[in-house]
Design a protein around this motif. Sequence first.
Motif, short mmCIF file in Angstrom:
data_model
loop_
_atom_site.label_atom_id
_atom_site.label_comp_id
_atom_site.label_asym_id
_atom_site.label_seq_id
_atom_site.Cartn_x
_atom_site.Cartn_y
_atom_site.Cartn_z
N MET A 1 4.59 7.54 9.49
CA MET A 1 3.24 7.64 8.90
C MET A 1 2.77 9.10 8.83
O MET A 1 2.24 9.53 7.82
CB MET A 1 2.21 6.87 9.75
N VAL A 2 2.97 9.83 9.94
CA VAL A 2 2.46 11.21 9.92
C VAL A 2 3.28 12.11 9.00
O VAL A 2 2.73 12.98 8.34
CB VAL A 2 2.35 11.84 11.33
N ALA B 1 0.84 -1.21 0.00
CA ALA B 1 0.00 0.00 0.00
C ALA B 1 0.87 1.25 0.00
O ALA B 1 0.66 2.17 -0.79
CB ALA B 1 -0.92 0.00 1.21
N ILE B 2 1.89 1.27 0.87
CA ILE B 2 2.72 2.48 0.96
C ILE B 2 3.49 2.67 -0.36
O ILE B 2 3.59 3.78 -0.88
CB ILE B 2 3.67 2.41 2.18
N LEU C 1 8.92 1.65 5.58
CA LEU C 1 8.03 1.93 6.70
C LEU C 1 7.00 0.81 6.83
O LEU C 1 6.64 0.39 7.94
CB LEU C 1 7.34 3.27 6.41
N GLY C 2 6.54 0.31 5.70
CA GLY C 2 5.60 -0.81 5.70
C GLY C 2 6.24 -2.07 6.26
O GLY C 2 5.64 -2.82 7.03
N LEU D 1 10.36 1.77 20.61
CA LEU D 1 11.07 2.28 19.44
C LEU D 1 10.29 2.16 18.13
O LEU D 1 10.04 3.14 17.45
CB LEU D 1 12.42 1.55 19.29
N MET D 2 9.89 0.91 17.78
CA MET D 2 9.30 0.74 16.44
C MET D 2 7.95 1.42 16.27
O MET D 2 7.68 2.03 15.24
CB MET D 2 9.19 -0.75 16.12
N MET D 3 7.10 1.31 17.31
CA MET D 3 5.77 1.96 17.17
C MET D 3 5.89 3.47 17.05
O MET D 3 5.32 4.05 16.12
CB MET D 3 4.90 1.61 18.37
#
Length: 488
Positions: free
Chosen positions: A401-402, A79-80, A96-97, A392-394
Amino acid sequence: MTTNEQSRTQWLGRWGFVLAATGSAVGLGNIWKFPYMTGEYGGGAFVLVYLVCILSVGVPVMMTEIALGRRGRGSPIDAIRRVVTESGRTSAWSLLGWMAMACGFMILCFYVVVAGWSFAYLWKMLSGGLAGSSVDDMAAIFGANNANPFSLGAWSTLVTVATMVIVGKGVQGGIEKSVGWMMPGMVVMLLIMIAYGMFSGGFGDALHFLFAFNAASLSSEGMLAAMGHAFFTLSLASGAILTYGSYLPRHASIGRTTLTVAVADTLVALMAGLAIFPVIFANGMEPNSGPGLIFMSLPLAFQAMPLGTLFGILFFIMLSMAALTSSISMVEATVSWLTDNKGISRRAASWGTGIVLWLVSTLAMLSFNIGADWTLAGKHFFDWLDFLTSRLMMPLGGLGMVLLGGFVLNSSVMRDELNLAPTVYALWLFMVRYVSPLGILLIFVDALEIANVDFASQWPVLLLVLAVITVIGELASPRLRQSLVAKS
Ligand code: PFF
């Protein structure tokens, strides 16, 4: 409509996405973690900061993720990649995905162990295995439960298999169908538990504890924990919400849907507090017993109460169902990516993923018994999975994402997908460009121990920083003004 749009499965019912996304959001985070964090960080003040974090960071990030998923109609990676390609940006953003997909999978590797505790405790409640007369007795039962790798492993294996069976049955026949009865069932059980709490004698104390605001109990640590928990509880940056968004029909309103999910998730967390704390207070126990709150203090309290066993059973059924509706969402990204890219059936993808999950989660499970000495920098494998994902990852994924939604993509992409009134869109843009990134950066400063700043007392400085980055950001990028002028 693109080919991808036509071929992608979509939720069948009107409430399909809302139920599935709420099922993902509502989990151990709400019923296990939120009450004990509230207990540890001092009650009402923590709850207030948590609500602010959900609204200022959680909701904007969730809207972005759903929009990315629906626009790109694929797993986070696909999607990204599609969305950035559409805007003429580098496909390196699909990393990022990858990170989101890995994050969801890694969370699941320790989540199945905790969900296994819940199933084990359900069994103990049913079979009378929770007889003890003090918190120490309960701690001994909890310790014994963890000390045996075979029984502990059997429970987490059960959760793994249940998760993979549901996911293997598909989006409509597996996920949508199971959340369709598990979520309402869970809410009914929670309401029954609250009604029970009302007659327990500790309800007033619980209300006071959860909702009385005492500024003195507000610490920087608590504020950052609230921010981190906002990500975890809304299942952000882990591929779950983005992938569920990829099945969302085009006509659904992302803003309204996100608010519904966030409100439902918050209500369940508060309701869990209203179900647990009355029982704790009625028995003269302390609310700040940490992660053991629902596995030690609560079972002990149930024992002392009329019909306690029955309500204990209800409680652990509810917790187990909440855990399952979350765990299925954590692997959906991986399974969707495998079926879309590797030419294998959903069932094969589910079982393949399940085997890897089983191996890694077994390693995490061993942290509690034979691997108790296997530590790196003082942390077990289980703790590492938790630290790497939650701390870290979240946040890093959320930041990605933002920034993607706020600055990188052509502004028409998000504007079309979100389809908001101009002022609401401007508010969303302000949040994803400045407020969310600043909040996330604070988590890093804390997690990486870069500086020891007392954020709680420094909020005027933070507001000033927000104002400065907003001015700089808008001078550098004139799009916010354009978007305000342009018709949406
Ligand atoms: N939101 C879930 C909870 O509160 O328990 C945890 C979670 C689910 C995290 C799905 C990440 C995820 F992808």
